[in-house]
Design a protein around this motif. Structure first.
Motif, short mmCIF file in Angstrom:
data_model
loop_
_atom_site.label_atom_id
_atom_site.label_comp_id
_atom_site.label_asym_id
_atom_site.label_seq_id
_atom_site.Cartn_x
_atom_site.Cartn_y
_atom_site.Cartn_z
N THR A 1 0.86 -1.17 0.00
CA THR A 1 0.00 0.00 0.00
C THR A 1 0.90 1.22 0.00
O THR A 1 1.89 1.27 0.71
CB THR A 1 -0.98 0.01 1.19
OG1 THR A 1 -1.83 1.15 1.07
CG2 THR A 1 -0.27 0.08 2.53
N SER A 2 0.56 2.17 -0.86
CA SER A 2 1.41 3.34 -1.00
C SER A 2 0.52 4.56 -0.87
O SER A 2 -0.26 4.86 -1.74
CB SER A 2 2.08 3.28 -2.38
OG SER A 2 2.85 4.41 -2.58
N LEU A 3 0.62 5.22 0.28
CA LEU A 3 -0.27 6.35 0.53
C LEU A 3 0.42 7.68 0.25
O LEU A 3 -0.07 8.73 0.64
CB LEU A 3 -0.81 6.31 1.96
CG LEU A 3 -1.87 5.24 2.22
CD1 LEU A 3 -2.40 5.32 3.64
CD2 LEU A 3 -3.02 5.37 1.24
N VAL B 1 0.69 11.40 2.98
CA VAL B 1 0.96 10.81 4.28
C VAL B 1 2.39 10.28 4.30
O VAL B 1 2.84 9.69 3.33
CB VAL B 1 -0.01 9.65 4.55
CG1 VAL B 1 0.23 9.05 5.91
CG2 VAL B 1 -1.44 10.12 4.42
N THR C 1 3.68 8.14 6.80
CA THR C 1 3.82 6.82 7.40
C THR C 1 2.51 6.07 7.34
O THR C 1 1.46 6.65 7.62
CB THR C 1 4.23 6.95 8.89
OG1 THR C 1 5.33 7.82 8.98
CG2 THR C 1 4.62 5.59 9.46
N VAL C 2 2.58 4.79 6.97
CA VAL C 2 1.38 3.96 7.02
C VAL C 2 1.75 2.59 7.57
O VAL C 2 2.72 1.98 7.13
CB VAL C 2 0.71 3.84 5.62
CG1 VAL C 2 1.71 3.48 4.54
CG2 VAL C 2 -0.43 2.81 5.63
N GLY D 1 -0.14 -0.78 7.74
CA GLY D 1 -1.38 -1.31 7.19
C GLY D 1 -1.91 -2.53 7.92
O GLY D 1 -1.26 -3.09 8.81
N GLY E 1 4.05 -1.08 3.54
CA GLY E 1 3.50 0.26 3.35
C GLY E 1 4.58 1.27 2.99
O GLY E 1 5.71 1.19 3.49
N GLY F 1 5.10 5.59 2.48
CA GLY F 1 4.51 6.92 2.59
C GLY F 1 4.99 7.79 1.44
O GLY F 1 5.46 7.31 0.41
N SER G 1 7.29 0.51 5.75
CA SER G 1 6.84 -0.23 6.93
C SER G 1 6.46 -1.66 6.54
O SER G 1 6.13 -1.94 5.39
CB SER G 1 5.64 0.45 7.57
OG SER G 1 4.49 0.26 6.77
#
Lengths: 413, 84
Positions: free
Chosen positions: A336-338, A343, A345-346, A348, A359, A361, A383
């Motif tokens: 997941t790449s927010l 953002v 930091t994520v 998930g 994840g 960011g 992450s």
């Protein structure tokens, strides 16, 4: 005679509606052919068949909503004599496994190297328009498409619904392919997709947090090599071949997953089943809300250009709301790449039955100390959410360290 | 290419990228990334479509300039003038 059943397209699917059959009795199918379009609560899925043979009978007509595992069609497989279709075949009594939606799902297909075939030609219609047509009970054969390349759009369907009923069309056109006589209109109730998707995400995520003991690791990665290399690389490429930096991230994750196999596979029936193949699920958010994480197959074996082509194709189809069954069911690890949402930091939530989620960011410029000097570098927070039943923090840490090392040498990805 | 042709091309491609968006409600002056939440993949696809239709190669650094309908028309004008 072989059975073609309503497949389980992901851990969160209970029922599916047959929107459209792309085959009719007598058609020859091979493994990987797209034979039907099925609507789940989450998306419209082009369902592939994993049998080869000849379609004998369509059991579930278009418009009908049935549980996972229901007999959809009968076919004779290769080598089998083509027999008469048994007319007295009892109505399928919803042989869906009697389990709660939260029970372990059927193991997804893995290590299937068959390339995905192009969908067969058919009149262009957006999935949204197809749903609206079903809700408004508009016969698509009577709708004039005004969209790109004559495609039928939602507006066309709505216009047709308001217009006075057209003269009765030729019965041959109006009859559903090989279905029973169209005396009973499709029974599918209108589906509120947004609410339905919220419900399936809720079920899958609640199950994840209830069953999976997550552990979380994170590290900052210096991205100056990666972004610098990418800039130079993209200058060399025509606009049609340019890469997005997320392609580098996907490839690095896939290679790291191959090196640390505890992150790649499924937790099924109380045990970790590693996967040979690395199919990376990509979390793609939908503008209307909700998200979906279809897989790009064999990312570890693909070149960056190939991954980019797959990613472009996937995003396009997610946005249009049409995915293929194999993509939905068989991711072995998810990314997941927010970053685009700004953002940094994520951490998930793992999508069961997978055991890891990576994840990323936003890439931000930060002071970075290296070799006794401080300079400004583009930095990304990577992450790992790991399933503590399948792996420990030590192996997880190795995974993250491997990811960091791989991203320092983008030219080797 | 006339302004009208550029606009038609832009909107046709936008419909492909974001079929749920009502094209008549697009504000031609506002960046689409803010207006309808387009991401870098969507912008890239838009650039590719415009390149394929016009032959103008759009460097990555110029993507922000063509992220609105008016911006795209102005950008293509300046680029085609330069190349003449």
């Amino acid at each position: 005679m072989a059975d073609f059943l309503m497949p389980s397209l992901g851990a969160d699917m209970e029922v599916g509606t047959v929107l459209q059959w792309l085959v009719k009795p007598g058609d020859v199918v091979k493994r990987g052919d797209i034979v039907a379009v099925v609507d789940t609560e989450k998306a419209t899925i082009e369902v592939e068949i994993f049998l080869a043979g000849v379609i004998q009978k369509i059991v579930v007509p278009e418009g009908e909503k049935v549980p996972v595992g229901t007999l959809l069609a009968l076919l004779t497989t290769d080598g089998e004599a083509v027999t008469a279709v048994p007319e007295a075949k009892p109505k399928p009594a919803a042989p869906a496994p009697v389990v709660s939606p939260l029970a372990p799902p059927t193991p997804p297909l893995v290590a299937r190297p068959t390339p995905i075939p192009a969908p067969p030609h058919r009149p262009r219609i957006s999935p949204l328009a197809m749903r609206v047509a079903m809700d408004l009970k508009v016969d698509l054969a009577t709708v004039q498409g005004t969209g790109p390349e004559g495609a039928i759009t939602k507006a066309d369907v709505e216009r047709a619904a308001k217009a006075p009923p057209p003269p009765a069309p030729e019965p041959a056109v109006a009859a559903p392919i090989a279905g029973p006589a169209p005396t009973a209109p499709p029974k599918a109730a209108p589906i509120d997709h947004r609410a339905a998707m919220r419900k399936v995400i809720a079920a899958a995520m609640a199950r994840s947090k209830r069953e999976i003991p997550h552990y979380y690791l994170g590290t900052h990665i210096d991205m100056s090599n990666a972004t610098g290399w990418l800039q130079v690389e993209n200058l060399k490429r025509p606009v049609t071949d340019r890469l997005l930096y997320s392609v580098l991230l996907l490839k690095a994750v896939a290679l790291a997953a191959r090196q640390i196999p505890e992150m790649n596979g499924f937790w099924i029936d109380g045990a970790f089943k590693p996967s040979e193949a690395v199919h990376v699920g990509v979390a793609i958010s939908l503008r209307q809300g909700g998200l979906i994480a279809p897989a790009i197959h064999d990312v570890d074996k693909k070149g960056l250009g190939e991954i980019m082509v797959s990613l472009r194709d996937l995003v396009k189809r997610v946005r249009a709301g049409v995915l293929r069954s194999s993509e939905i069911a068989d991711a072995t690890i998810t990314v997941t790449s927010l970053g685009e949402q700004g953002v940094e930091t994520v951490f998930g939530v793992i999508y069961p039955p997978q055991v890891a989620l990576v994840g990323f960011g936003k890439i931000v410029e930060r002071p970075w100390a290296s070799g006794g000097m401080v300079g400004a570098r583009p930095v990304v927070m990577a992450s790992l959410s790991g399933d503590h039943r399948a792996s420990d923090g030590h192996r997880g840490g190795l995974f993250v360290a491997t990811l960091e090392r791989l991203l320092q040498e983008p030219e080797k990805l | 290419m006339t302004d009208e042709e550029i606009k038609a091309l832009f909107l046709r491609e936008l419909h492909r990228i974001a079929p749920e968006v009502e094209l008549s409600e697009i504000d031609p002056a506002v960046d689409l990334r803010e207006q309808i939440d387009l991401d870098s993949m969507d912008i890239l696809n838009l650039a590719i479509a415009i390149h394929e239709a016009t032959g103008v190669d759009i460097p990555e650094a110029d993507y922000p300039q063509m992220a609105s309908l008016n911006g795209c028309v102005a950008y293509l004008h300046s680029r085609t003038r330069q190349e003449r």
